[in-house]
Design an enzyme around this catalytic site. Sequence first.
Site, PDB file in Angstrom:
ATOM      1  N   HIS A  86       4.318  -6.202 -11.481  1.00 37.44           N
ATOM      2  CA  HIS A  86       4.027  -6.096 -10.231  1.00 37.44           C
ATOM      3  C   HIS A  86       3.682  -6.781  -8.966  1.00 37.44           C
ATOM      4  O   HIS A  86       4.018  -7.259  -7.864  1.00 37.44           O
ATOM      5  CB  HIS A  86       3.922  -3.994  -9.527  1.00 37.44           C
ATOM      6  CG  HIS A  86       3.825  -4.177  -8.069  1.00 37.44           C
ATOM      7  ND1 HIS A  86       4.403  -3.366  -7.929  1.00 37.44           N
ATOM      8  CD2 HIS A  86       3.147  -3.849  -6.869  1.00 37.44           C
ATOM      9  CE1 HIS A  86       5.339  -3.470  -6.484  1.00 37.44           C
ATOM     10  NE2 HIS A  86       3.872  -2.967  -6.358  1.00 37.44           N
ATOM     11  N   GLY A 126       0.930  -1.384  -0.385  1.00 44.59           N
ATOM     12  CA  GLY A 126      -0.364  -0.321   0.019  1.00 44.59           C
ATOM     13  C   GLY A 126       0.711   1.566   0.622  1.00 44.59           C
ATOM     14  O   GLY A 126       1.446   0.863  -1.177  1.00 44.59           O
ATOM     15  N   SER A 149       6.904  -4.081  -1.859  1.00 44.65           N
ATOM     16  CA  SER A 149       6.360  -2.854  -2.122  1.00 44.65           C
ATOM     17  C   SER A 149       6.203  -2.278  -1.518  1.00 44.65           C
ATOM     18  O   SER A 149       7.778  -2.249  -0.792  1.00 44.65           O
ATOM     19  CB  SER A 149       4.488  -2.793  -3.082  1.00 44.65           C
ATOM     20  OG  SER A 149       4.298  -1.627  -3.548  1.00 44.65           O
ATOM     21  N   TRP A 150       5.582  -1.307  -0.091  1.00 41.36           N
ATOM     22  CA  TRP A 150       5.636  -0.797   0.146  1.00 41.36           C
ATOM     23  C   TRP A 150       5.565  -0.969   1.477  1.00 41.36           C
ATOM     24  O   TRP A 150       6.721  -1.361   2.980  1.00 41.36           O
ATOM     25  CB  TRP A 150       4.264   0.531   0.637  1.00 41.36           C
ATOM     26  CG  TRP A 150       3.749   0.333   2.280  1.00 41.36           C
ATOM     27  CD1 TRP A 150       3.197   0.010   3.276  1.00 41.36           C
ATOM     28  CD2 TRP A 150       5.082   1.732   3.097  1.00 41.36           C
ATOM     29  NE1 TRP A 150       3.762   1.086   4.021  1.00 41.36           N
ATOM     30  CE2 TRP A 150       4.691   1.433   3.727  1.00 41.36           C
ATOM     31  CE3 TRP A 150       6.205   2.469   2.554  1.00 41.36           C
ATOM     32  CZ2 TRP A 150       4.883   2.880   5.105  1.00 41.36           C
ATOM     33  CZ3 TRP A 150       6.380   3.602   3.334  1.00 41.36           C
ATOM     34  CH2 TRP A 150       5.999   3.580   4.612  1.00 41.36           C
ATOM     35  N   ASP A 158       8.062  -3.773 -13.464  1.00 44.51           N
ATOM     36  CA  ASP A 158       6.936  -3.214 -12.170  1.00 44.51           C
ATOM     37  C   ASP A 158       7.070  -1.959 -12.785  1.00 44.51           C
ATOM     38  O   ASP A 158       7.963  -1.195 -12.672  1.00 44.51           O
ATOM     39  CB  ASP A 158       8.400  -4.212 -11.401  1.00 44.51           C
ATOM     40  CG  ASP A 158       7.247  -2.996 -10.118  1.00 44.51           C
ATOM     41  OD1 ASP A 158       6.330  -2.272 -10.054  1.00 44.51           O
ATOM     42  OD2 ASP A 158       7.226  -3.756  -8.679  1.00 44.51           O
TER      43      ASP A 158
END
Length: 325
Positions: free
Chosen positions: A298, A43, A110-111, A270
């Site tokens: 991604h 996120g 990701s985050w 990505d």
Amino acid sequence: MKRLYPDVTCYRNGFIEVGNGHALYYEQSGNPDGIPVLFIHGGPGAGLPSNYKCFFDSNKYHIIGYEQRGCGRSKPLADIANNDTWLNVDDIETLREHLGINKFLLFGGSWGSTLALVYALQHPSRVSGLILRGVFLARQEDREWFLSPHGCAAQLFPEYYQKFVKGVPSPVTANSVCDYYTKMVRSTNELQRHGALKRWYQWEERLSRLTLPPGIGDCTTNYPMHLVTCLATLECHFLSNKCFLEENYILENIQKISHIPGTIIHGRYDMICKTEAAEALHKQWPQSQLQIIPDAGHSTSEPSIGYALCRATRDMSRFLQECSS
């Protein structure tokens, strides 16, 4: 390995109070005596995906999943008050102490990779290893990649980018995009607010995979509004504040975890997180292995990414067991 592990039900779940009015949802699955692994979702704002336990052999791993401040079942939903990177790092440490775990493997995408790395830099003695997917280093260039009209995402998806930045005052920059959406997601006009939330979510969703099911790039009807609200609100909040990190914080401090083993998995195409970021991290982290997946973007929903993550957890379990024997 051309499959994910079978899903399992959690054997214990609950909430933990972390202060400032926030309560985090968490759950435990797999083998209570296995290798502790913490799944750190992306996120910010995505919450736990339904299949996150399928990346782990439940006979070998004690699987811990939780939802960050303002996310999913954590309370209050989509709250940006008292919600920053450092408080989220403190939350991981609070959860570790609450569960009585000495060290755990961090698994973040990701985050989630950002948060895993920052936690490891702060608490290296509490981390047995890291498995990272879709690395996001939270540098200015990483934010530009995702939000700027000169970023790769906008250059490859110009028609979607135009929809995304509709209404953003000129000149359009990564900062002006964040400023505009910060205003819109806080608007008291519900039509304006919902429209902005959906456009942000649509932009990320369109970039997340090489190929989308029909219609997903143009609508959000398949996604619950609470998920759209949470992800758009929190991503905008964190990106507007440069993820609450000094520029290039992770790479400038990476020597603190130089001894910790890690696997980095990144899709060649990505569009949300730069492949260069994965390469830069690998070059400065002696104990890391980098796998660039040639036919993926991604998302963990892309088969090659999922399979690579399963191989990584299998290999890491063998390595950690050998080290402990």
